[in-house]
Design an enzyme around this catalytic site. Sequence first.
Site, PDB file in Angstrom:
ATOM      1  CB  CYS A   3     105.748  83.413  15.366  1.00  0.00           C
ATOM      2  SG  CYS A   3     105.615  84.368  13.840  1.00  0.00           S
ATOM      3  NE  ARG A  17     107.855  80.563  13.381  1.00  0.00           N
ATOM      4  CZ  ARG A  17     108.856  80.455  14.256  1.00  0.00           C
ATOM      5  NH1 ARG A  17     109.123  79.288  14.810  1.00  0.00           N
ATOM      6  NH2 ARG A  17     109.577  81.505  14.585  1.00  0.00           N
TER       7      ARG A  17
END
Length: 125
Positions: free
Chosen positions: A85, A90
């Site tokens: 990410c 994430r």
Amino acid sequence: MKTLLTALLLLLPTLMLAADPAKHVKADEAAKIIADGKVAVIDVRTPDEFKDGHIQGAKNIDIMANDFEAQLGKLDKTQPTLVHCQAGGRSMRALEVFEKLGFTNLIHLDEGFGGWAAAGKPVVK
């Protein structure tokens, strides 16, 4: 009781790493892996982030999309898969979904796309 608690607290980081399904790499090692051409690069950022710049050949599958899991389910679970990410948060969460779906060869770009760009690696815009 205090000794047991202390022992558990000391072991916790080791146990967390043992449960981690991925190999962790920085930009230089990721670039070598990508250059070999045998890895799928999955960018779990938003489409707007992806449009602003991404790794050559990366496929954008937004972790926030309602069909994130379904999109991952269409990928080859045996192919080496590099996940990233922007900074790593994430994509670390995404690794749990990859593992749940049966992916067997996961690689995590620890500093994310930000680390990739900061290291001077090529960016597609």
